[in-house]
Design a protein around this motif. Structure first.
Motif, PDB file in Angstrom:
ATOM      1  N   LEU A   1      42.446  -9.494  26.052  1.00 44.28           N
ATOM      2  CA  LEU A   1      41.093  -9.776  26.526  1.00 44.28           C
ATOM      3  C   LEU A   1      40.072  -8.935  25.791  1.00 44.28           C
ATOM      4  CD1 LEU A   1      41.225 -10.110  30.408  1.00 44.28           C
ATOM      5  CD2 LEU A   1      40.547 -11.828  28.728  1.00 44.28           C
ATOM      6  N   PHE A   2      40.384  -7.646  25.669  1.00 45.96           N
ATOM      7  CA  PHE A   2      39.440  -6.750  25.020  1.00 45.96           C
ATOM      8  C   PHE A   2      39.204  -7.190  23.580  1.00 45.96           C
ATOM      9  CE2 PHE A   2      38.671  -3.066  22.291  1.00 45.96           C
ATOM     10  CZ  PHE A   2      37.439  -2.685  22.790  1.00 45.96           C
ATOM     11  N   LEU A   3      40.287  -7.357  22.812  1.00 42.13           N
ATOM     12  CA  LEU A   3      40.148  -7.771  21.411  1.00 42.13           C
ATOM     13  C   LEU A   3      39.397  -9.092  21.299  1.00 42.13           C
ATOM     14  CD1 LEU A   3      43.486  -7.161  19.498  1.00 42.13           C
ATOM     15  CD2 LEU A   3      41.184  -6.477  18.844  1.00 42.13           C
ATOM     16  N   TRP A   4      39.832 -10.050  22.127  1.00 38.51           N
ATOM     17  CA  TRP A   4      39.303 -11.404  22.011  1.00 38.51           C
ATOM     18  C   TRP A   4      37.824 -11.478  22.352  1.00 38.51           C
ATOM     19  CZ3 TRP A   4      39.696 -15.481  19.461  1.00 38.51           C
ATOM     20  CH2 TRP A   4      39.187 -16.699  19.921  1.00 38.51           C
ATOM     21  N   TYR A   5      37.442 -10.862  23.483  1.00 40.36           N
ATOM     22  CA  TYR A   5      36.033 -10.931  23.865  1.00 40.36           C
ATOM     23  C   TYR A   5      35.163 -10.118  22.927  1.00 40.36           C
ATOM     24  CZ  TYR A   5      37.232 -13.513  28.038  1.00 40.36           C
ATOM     25  OH  TYR A   5      37.678 -14.483  28.881  1.00 40.36           O
ATOM     26  N   PHE A   6      35.690  -8.993  22.469  1.00 33.28           N
ATOM     27  CA  PHE A   6      34.896  -8.170  21.564  1.00 33.28           C
ATOM     28  C   PHE A   6      34.665  -8.887  20.231  1.00 33.28           C
ATOM     29  CE2 PHE A   6      34.597  -4.782  18.302  1.00 33.28           C
ATOM     30  CZ  PHE A   6      33.353  -4.297  18.688  1.00 33.28           C
ATOM     31  N   LEU A   7      35.682  -9.600  19.762  1.00 33.41           N
ATOM     32  CA  LEU A   7      35.576 -10.202  18.432  1.00 33.41           C
ATOM     33  C   LEU A   7      35.106 -11.652  18.444  1.00 33.41           C
ATOM     34  CD1 LEU A   7      38.775  -8.660  16.861  1.00 33.41           C
ATOM     35  CD2 LEU A   7      36.413  -7.991  16.444  1.00 33.41           C
ATOM     36  N   SER A   8      35.045 -12.279  19.626  1.00 37.06           N
ATOM     37  CA  SER A   8      34.523 -13.649  19.640  1.00 37.06           C
ATOM     38  C   SER A   8      33.279 -13.772  20.507  1.00 37.06           C
ATOM     39  CB  SER A   8      35.588 -14.640  20.090  1.00 37.06           C
ATOM     40  OG  SER A   8      35.850 -14.498  21.465  1.00 37.06           O
ATOM     41  N   LEU A   9      33.379 -13.345  21.748  1.00 38.02           N
ATOM     42  CA  LEU A   9      32.237 -13.516  22.650  1.00 38.02           C
ATOM     43  C   LEU A   9      31.033 -12.689  22.206  1.00 38.02           C
ATOM     44  CD1 LEU A   9      31.584 -15.104  25.159  1.00 38.02           C
ATOM     45  CD2 LEU A   9      32.163 -13.107  26.530  1.00 38.02           C
ATOM     46  N   TYR A  10      31.295 -11.453  21.808  1.00 34.61           N
ATOM     47  CA  TYR A  10      30.213 -10.567  21.390  1.00 34.61           C
ATOM     48  C   TYR A  10      29.446 -11.132  20.174  1.00 34.61           C
ATOM     49  CZ  TYR A  10      27.963  -6.089  20.263  1.00 34.61           C
ATOM     50  OH  TYR A  10      27.062  -5.107  19.961  1.00 34.61           O
ATOM     51  N   PRO A  11      30.161 -11.558  19.114  1.00 33.20           N
ATOM     52  CA  PRO A  11      29.429 -12.209  18.011  1.00 33.20           C
ATOM     53  C   PRO A  11      28.669 -13.455  18.455  1.00 33.20           C
ATOM     54  CG  PRO A  11      31.670 -11.734  17.337  1.00 33.20           C
ATOM     55  CD  PRO A  11      31.584 -11.374  18.775  1.00 33.20           C
ATOM     56  N   ILE A  12      29.226 -14.215  19.386  1.00 34.35           N
ATOM     57  CA  ILE A  12      28.534 -15.412  19.860  1.00 34.35           C
ATOM     58  C   ILE A  12      27.198 -15.018  20.482  1.00 34.35           C
ATOM     59  CG2 ILE A  12      28.592 -17.299  21.554  1.00 34.35           C
ATOM     60  CD1 ILE A  12      31.603 -17.424  21.172  1.00 34.35           C
ATOM     61  N   ILE A  13      27.247 -13.993  21.340  1.00 32.11           N
ATOM     62  CA  ILE A  13      26.020 -13.549  22.011  1.00 32.11           C
ATOM     63  C   ILE A  13      25.013 -13.023  20.991  1.00 32.11           C
ATOM     64  CG2 ILE A  13      25.071 -11.845  23.623  1.00 32.11           C
ATOM     65  CD1 ILE A  13      27.797 -12.071  25.112  1.00 32.11           C
ATOM     66  N   ILE A  14      25.478 -12.169  20.094  1.00 31.38           N
ATOM     67  CA  ILE A  14      24.581 -11.615  19.075  1.00 31.38           C
ATOM     68  C   ILE A  14      23.910 -12.718  18.278  1.00 31.38           C
ATOM     69  CG2 ILE A  14      24.526 -10.424  16.849  1.00 31.38           C
ATOM     70  CD1 ILE A  14      26.377  -8.426  17.820  1.00 31.38           C
ATOM     71  N   SER A  15      24.715 -13.706  17.841  1.00 32.00           N
ATOM     72  CA  SER A  15      24.130 -14.731  16.974  1.00 32.00           C
ATOM     73  C   SER A  15      23.144 -15.595  17.746  1.00 32.00           C
ATOM     74  CB  SER A  15      25.222 -15.580  16.315  1.00 32.00           C
ATOM     75  OG  SER A  15      25.969 -16.239  17.293  1.00 32.00           O
ATOM     76  N   PHE A  16      23.416 -15.809  19.028  1.00 33.22           N
ATOM     77  CA  PHE A  16      22.465 -16.595  19.818  1.00 33.22           C
ATOM     78  C   PHE A  16      21.165 -15.814  20.020  1.00 33.22           C
ATOM     79  CE2 PHE A  16      20.861 -18.396  23.883  1.00 33.22           C
ATOM     80  CZ  PHE A  16      20.624 -19.676  23.389  1.00 33.22           C
ATOM     81  N   TYR A  17      21.306 -14.549  20.385  1.00 34.43           N
ATOM     82  CA  TYR A  17      20.143 -13.704  20.651  1.00 34.43           C
ATOM     83  C   TYR A  17      19.244 -13.609  19.421  1.00 34.43           C
ATOM     84  CZ  TYR A  17      17.531  -9.499  21.978  1.00 34.43           C
ATOM     85  OH  TYR A  17      16.544  -8.603  22.267  1.00 34.43           O
ATOM     86  N   TYR A  18      19.841 -13.261  18.276  1.00 33.15           N
ATOM     87  CA  TYR A  18      19.019 -13.057  17.086  1.00 33.15           C
ATOM     88  C   TYR A  18      18.529 -14.342  16.440  1.00 33.15           C
ATOM     89  CZ  TYR A  18      19.717  -8.069  17.274  1.00 33.15           C
ATOM     90  OH  TYR A  18      19.690  -6.769  17.682  1.00 33.15           O
ATOM     91  N   SER A  19      19.008 -15.506  16.944  1.00 34.73           N
ATOM     92  CA  SER A  19      18.487 -16.745  16.367  1.00 34.73           C
ATOM     93  C   SER A  19      17.029 -16.959  16.780  1.00 34.73           C
ATOM     94  CB  SER A  19      19.352 -17.942  16.786  1.00 34.73           C
ATOM     95  OG  SER A  19      19.166 -18.245  18.143  1.00 34.73           O
ATOM     96  N   PHE A  20      16.536 -16.152  17.708  1.00 34.64           N
ATOM     97  CA  PHE A  20      15.130 -16.243  18.108  1.00 34.64           C
ATOM     98  C   PHE A  20      14.280 -15.148  17.472  1.00 34.64           C
ATOM     99  CE2 PHE A  20      17.681 -18.057  21.524  1.00 34.64           C
ATOM    100  CZ  PHE A  20      17.171 -19.342  21.517  1.00 34.64           C
TER     101      PHE A  20
END
Lengths: 273, 293
Positions: free
Chosen positions: B19-38
């Motif tokens: 869970l830690f590896l997966w969320y850190f390496l997939s969910l976190y980039p997803i959030i970052i890329s969504f946030y900075y797209s604005f």
């Protein structure tokens, strides 16, 4: 009897087709054993004199040797990390009933459809803030992430086929859950572990995008990106580039020969769904 | 009581590393890329991103390369699915029919998948593009000189050349998947159909195809998934040139170009999210498939 005839005819046609299909491979090997001159004077025939020296030349002088070691380190570490975290997770999914089990499982499986190139810069900036650019660890982590979804899918599917009696018996004997995983499950699941390891290996050995972005210094490059350097270095000396390409394929080819049956099995088990 | 609590926690403890590896390496980039797209940002850590609302999305759609990248991506996805899965159905059927040499055929078609992608691309570049390369010489021997084109430089032909390379590498694995799915169909069904006088084609159309339809769907979605986010082949076949040329652009490559070469991080993320929209349908399919079980 009509069908037997059909088997021969269709088989014959497809064997010819398969040989044609592999022409690029023969062509590359042939080119890799030619001298620079013969690339132009005799591009398609067999080399008049076999230039074995092309191989040591690219191996020593283009950084391919260190790339080869880097790739081995990355692939091995990725296999170990992936198998460890995924078998722990698969054990949890297949033997326990708990709150959120389905949702968590789905959150892994959805990764099969994750468009990784979309997050490339986000991942780059995360690794940069952790000071892991030009460090093999960043690529090991990403290769593990790439392989987590299908590894969990395959392992959970296989773990679920192990009779519950084994687990219950061990629990009554007072074994801890970790002991059950290591002493009961592991020996029974070695074949599927080998299958997953093989697929993880070839995914990691061939992975290009993350290696390109996360490993920018030449000394830390893995094989797929190092081949770009080889191309830059030798330009039109395609015989050297082909020799490098052949070297890059040796390890996957050995793995492929040893574990072909396992790969086929793994794909069947994993993708039957 | 304490042992009860322990029991509740145990499954989560086993999940924790993944869970830690997966969320850190997939969910976190997803959030970052969504946030900075604005935001407007050049990607350098010291520079502060500026909030610009939806401007990046508007900018991204109006990019001169956006339409051609979208078009290339769709062409790529369409041909990869039709040809790879179509060929895999036919070849898988032949392999399961146990034609002479079926084992060799299966191995031979799968082999290119094991070759590192960069090697395959270099080999094919040389075949297609080198002066006096295999393709041009082949056409010359057949007297088809007039067909000669700038295989990788002309806009309307380059994408198809890349598709050829991608299919050469990837078709074998689809053949493997579908031929093993067909191998799982129980032989008794065929035998009873045989007794009823059904011929080969009828047996294939009425027994095999319906029974492997879910494997075919799986195969289609796997190919689609790879094709919609294709990065490696176009990158390598354009020789890893730092300036990506329009004839090679796919959406994934456009994202790479915007963020890593033009330093327009926000715009790159916006394009990425437009690409993700294409993938959402697929993700939905996977979820439904797994939930069905």
């Amino acid at each position: 009897m009509k069908e037997d005839f059909l088997r021969k005819i269709v088989g014959f046609i497809l064997i010819i087709f398969s040989i044609i299909y592999l022409i690029p491979v023969f062509y590359a090997i042939n080119l890799s054993l030619k001298s620079m001159n013969e690339l132009y004077t005799n591009p398609f025939g067999l080399p008049s004199q076999i230039e074995w020296e092309n191989y040591p030349e690219v191996w020593r002088n283009s950084g391919l040797d260190s790339a080869f070691c880097n790739s081995l380190i990355v692939a091995t570490a990725t296999i170990i990390l992936t198998l460890t975290v995924c078998s722990l997770a698969a054990y949890s999914f297949s033997t326990f009933q708990f709150k959120g089990r389905r949702a968590i499982f789905l959150s892994f499986i959805i990764g099969l459809a994750l468009p990784w190139p979309a997050f490339l810069f986000a991942i780059f900036s995360i690794m940069r803030s952790l000071n892991l650019i030009n460090n093999l660890i960043s690529v090991i982590l990403m290769h593990t992430a790439l392989n987590i979804p299908f590894s969990i899918l395959v392992l959970t599917g296989f773990f679920a086929t192990i009779p519950k009696d084994y687990i219950d018996a061990a629990r009554i004997d007072g074994a801890s859950e970790l002991t059950i995983l290591l002493k009961v499950f592991l020996p029974l699941t070695i074949p599927i572990m080998v299958t997953v390891a093989t697929l993880v290996f070839s995914n990691s050995w061939n992975e290009f995008m993350f290696a390109l972005v996360l490993l920018q210094r030449r000394e830390v490059r893995t094989i797929p990106v190092a081949l770009l350097d080889v191309q830059m270095q030798y330009q039109v000396k395609t015989n050297y580039l082909m020799a490098a390409s052949v070297i890059a394929t040796i390890i996957p080819l050995i793995i492929f020969t040893l574990f072909y049956r396992r790969i086929v099995e793994g794909l069947t088990v994993g993708l039957k769904g | 009581m304490r042992s009860m609590n322990k029991k509740v926690i145990v499954p989560y403890i086993f999940l924790l590393p993944a869970l830690f590896l997966w969320y850190f390496l997939s969910l976190y980039p997803i959030i970052i890329s969504f946030y900075y797209s604005f935001f407007e940002w050049d990607g350098f850590p010291g520079h502060t991103p500026v909030f610009v609302g939806l401007a990046n999305y508007i900018d991204s759609v109006h990019d001169i390369f956006f339409i051609s990248a979208l078009q290339n991506t769709f062409i790529w996805a369409f041909f990869c699915v039709v040809v790879a899965v179509g060929a895999a159905i036919v070849l898988g059927a032949a392999i399961n029919f146990k034609v002479v040499g079926h084992k060799f055929i299966r191995v031979a078609l799968f082999l290119p998948w094991m070759i590192p992608v960069s090697s395959s691309c270099f080999i094919w570049r040389y075949i297609i593009y080198s002066p006096g390369g295999l393709l041009d010489t082949f056409l010359k021997t057949l007297g088809l000189d007039y067909l000669k084109r700038g295989w990788l430089s002309e806009m309307d032909i380059a994408i198809y050349m890349m598709i050829v390379v991608a299919l050469w590498v990837g078709t074998g694995i689809q053949v493997l998947i579908l031929s093993s799915a067909m191998g799982n169909v129980s032989p008794e069904l065929y035998d009873s159909a045989k007794v009823d006088g059904a011929n080969l084609i009828q047996r294939f159309a009425n027994i095999t195809l319906p029974l492997i339809s879910s494997a075919i769907m799986m195969s289609i979605s796997l190919v689609l998934c790879g094709a919609l986010t294709m990065f490696t082949y176009p990158y390598l076949l354009s020789a890893g040139a730092t300036a990506v040329r329009a004839q090679f652009l796919t959406l994934a490559l456009l994202v790479y170009q915007q963020s890593f070469l033009n330093f327009k991080i926000g715009k790159g993320f916006a394009t990425a999210w437009l690409m993700i929209l294409l993938e959402v349908g697929l993700a939905y399919y996977y979820i439904r498939r797994v939930t069905e079980r």
